[in-house]
Design an enzyme around this catalytic site. Structure first.
Site, PDB file in Angstrom:
ATOM      1  CB  THR A  52      -0.969  -0.003   1.199  1.00  0.00           C
ATOM      2  OG1 THR A  52      -0.231  -0.136   2.400  1.00  0.00           O
ATOM      3  CG2 THR A  52      -1.982  -1.116   1.067  1.00  0.00           C
ATOM      4  CE  LYS A 108       0.432  -3.295   3.306  1.00  0.00           C
ATOM      5  NZ  LYS A 108      -0.354  -2.410   4.197  1.00  0.00           N
ATOM      6  CB  THR A 167       1.558  -5.776  13.991  1.00  0.00           C
ATOM      7  OG1 THR A 167       2.853  -6.271  13.724  1.00  0.00           O
ATOM      8  CG2 THR A 167       1.208  -5.955  15.424  1.00  0.00           C
ATOM      9  CD  GLU A 179       2.004   5.039   6.529  1.00  0.00           C
ATOM     10  OE1 GLU A 179       1.189   4.506   5.779  1.00  0.00           O
ATOM     11  OE2 GLU A 179       1.688   5.688   7.532  1.00  0.00           O
ATOM     12  CG  ASN A 194      -0.337   8.208   8.023  1.00  0.00           C
ATOM     13  OD1 ASN A 194      -1.028   7.314   7.575  1.00  0.00           O
ATOM     14  ND2 ASN A 194       0.921   8.037   8.394  1.00  0.00           N
ATOM     15  CB  SER A 231      -6.555  12.916  -1.432  1.00  0.00           C
ATOM     16  OG  SER A 231      -5.732  13.113  -0.312  1.00  0.00           O
TER      17      SER A 231
END
Lengths: 410, 410
Positions: B152, B178, B189, B273, B405, B410
């Site tokens: 993702t 992932k 997790t 991230e 985040n 969008s």
């Protein structure tokens, strides 16, 4: 209609205050505050539950245990938290109290101390001494200077006052606080000092402070961290001559103290490090108030929820996901989630229903996004499991938060 | 010397895989993966503890309960998490399994499903169907495509393999995973699938998977959030003909599985991230392993600690403060804190001692800052209270995390 606190601090009989620059902050800003009572005060304190308690917390706990009915002053320094500083740190906290006590001609145990700033650095004692000198020279009614004197990464002072007309006459409650970062609900969660000229018993002072902090400072989340230095003090001078004799009078005081404490707590959230939004999380229908609070806290501390608010992205799934991992019963099939503008849903503005019966509703994405882009957002999560309820206040997580905390000490 | 996993995925007898673009990701990237076994597999799964479990979690739990010794495939889609989607969501997960099962001529309960993406959106069923068609047409040994097909916000695929020579012959373990966001140690997790051609009993598969996930996926923290969809599967085809008969063989398998799982888990942290740093938190001397883990997790999840690492600021007080608020015994007076470069302290590189006896040491600030500016940092916290130990892996909290985040959907 609910009474609201006055953001302009009101003078409280029996107390004088000062905020001064003692040379600790490099930019010349106020960095030391002093609150002095002209008579013995009944006092109560709530303290961090962090196992790494800072020296001023340990020393103030001792002093309150010894002299809870004859406290005379609170001294507060910034820039050094005097935490993780061992025996030298405790000795420095004691010396601070001793210097203030000497000025007042009272015992060191009658002085409370607070520190905020970087962990692991010793108090700059010559500057603390200078701060005490300067503050005593300026004691007066300037509560705003005192509130400024305890700021760290705060961008504005936090102050609140309330005048209360009781059966026995009028009294005032005034408080200051500081916050910004390292804020999470775990007992008292920042520095706060609230004074009143009402006369309280020692027991009532403790009950009232617990009642108010549990529903104010313990209900706010900036980043989920709990400091080593958190403390809130309540000092009652009795100088108004107002005795709180009846249960009704005591309840009235508790509610008034709560209004002042909630105002101070909400000011901390609004000025949270990097905050661009103020979010009220209302959790109802939990099995207990404690479970409602646990769910509200988990949502408020979730980085994914906080960044969604920052981005103005109505990604409500993150709210429900956070609720699901909270240490409290949650069932998506009985839950309902509503959002709206401002600090509360009302009959006139009942909010937008996003989630019900385990499913998203057919809400308008444009309307949801418009609400998420507001500066003040109310989120109401109805659990459908019982009568427990709690409101938690929080802010978003922004680029600015990362900048401030990636660069705090330099 | 400790064996390390091969980051290049190795073929495993009995399994074919594919990763395809089924039209779900707007940028044309791979968005659907399929893992197929040519015979019945013994399988085990660990799942999120979130009370809001996604439909694929519920359906896979059912299927594992019914057919843990005859699983034939795992189908994984991205873009929609199929969470908070009610009965329709569960039905869509079942239809996915049914379509895969029809292709294989097996029962729907022999197929496991996983989803990752936005919560509260339904699976795009025509695209899922297309994904299944395309994947079956491409089944082969391209594990990297499968690993890419489940990404993702990941920026790179996570893969690990290990060949093991047992008393009964050679077998292989290969896994993909992932991660990126919504990562915290609470059961499994993220998404992970690990397969082997060794022959395992149902009981051993579950024991081995628990052993490995407890020490790998459950020891990583990106942001402290726990997803509604987390799951890790282990499938054993037995196609190598290698039976694990002795206790020694079983231990060897558990350790080999752990090496693969740790590699996959650490790859998730390194690709967290916005992550710019990889931090190994070694907590020793706790009263128990569980308490060591609790302290490691609290430190790893602290936004203040994570932003200090991001800023390269040796603000170690935040580490000790976080330890103090963890749900485990901590005493600053018996604790020691060391930092160093890389993933472990060694005799040659024993680290820099920052804190001891409740006090900062007289360390060199320049040296501490230089270590905090490294990309790989080891932090060792010695509690001095017992023999409990745990290692937790985490990353820093950067501006990029907030960007990702705040703008995910969008």
């Amino acid at each position: 209609m609910k009474q609201t606190a006055d953001l302009k601090p009101q003078r409280v009989r029996g107390f004088t205050v000062a905020g001064v620059h003692a040379g600790m902050k490099k930019n010349g800003a106020l960095d030391f505050a002093l609150i002095v009572a002209d008579r013995d005060c009944v006092a109560a304190g709530v303290f961090t539950k962090n196992q790494s308690k800072a020296a001023p917390v340990l020393v103030s706990q001792e002093h309150l245990a010894a002299r809870a009915t004859s406290i005379r002053a609170v001294a507060i320094n910034t820039t050094s938290a005097n935490a993780m500083t061992g025996r030298v740190g405790v000795e420095n906290a004691r010396i601070t109290a001793r210097m203030v006590a000497a000025k007042l001609g009272v015992q060191p145990e009658q002085v409370l101390v607070m520190s905020t700033g970087v962990i692991g650095t010793h108090l700059p004692m010559p500057k603390i001494e200078q701060g005490i000198e300067l503050a005593f020279a300026q004691l007066g009614a300037d509560w705003e200077s005192a509130a400024r004197g305890i700021m760290t990464t705060d961008t504005r002072p936090k102050m609140a006052s309330l005048r209360v007309l009781s059966a026995d006459g009028e009294y005032t409650i005034t408080g200051i606080s500081k916050g910004a970062g390292m804020i999470a609900p775990n007992m008292a969660t920042m520095l706060g000092v609230i004074v009143t000229d009402a006369e309280l018993s020692r027991e009532h002072a403790m009950i009232a402070l617990r009642f108010a902090t549990d529903r104010s400072f313990n209900r706010i989340v900036v980043d989920g961290d709990t400091s080593t230095n958190d403390a809130v003090f309540l000092l009652a001078s009795g100088a108004s001559g107002v005795h709180l004799r009846t249960t009704a009078d005591m309840h009235q005081f508790n509610e008034a103290l709560l209004i002042v404490a909630q105002s101070l707590a909400q000011q901390i959230v609004r000025d949270g490090e990097g905050a661009t939004k103020f979010i009220t999380l209302e959790v109802v229908g939990a099995r207990s108030d404690a479970e409602a609070h646990a769910i509200g806290h988990t949502i408020a501390a979730s980085p994914l929820v906080k960044t969604a608010f920052y981005g103005g992205d109505a990604n409500w799934g993150r709210i429900v996901a956070a609720a699901g991992r909270a240490p409290a019963l949650f069932n998506p099939d009985t839950a309902r989630l509503l959002i709206g503008r401002g600090e509360a849903l009302t009959d006139d503005a009942p909010g937008l229903l996003l989630f019900e019966n385990g499913l998203p509703t057919r809400y308008s994405e444009a309307e949801a996004s418009a609400i998420f882009r507001e500066a003040d957002i109310i989120v109401r999560l109805e659990l459908g499991l019982g009568n427990g309820a709690a409101t938690v206040w929080t802010c978003d997580l922004s680029h600015e938060y990362v900048s401030i905390n990636g660069d705090y000490r330099s």
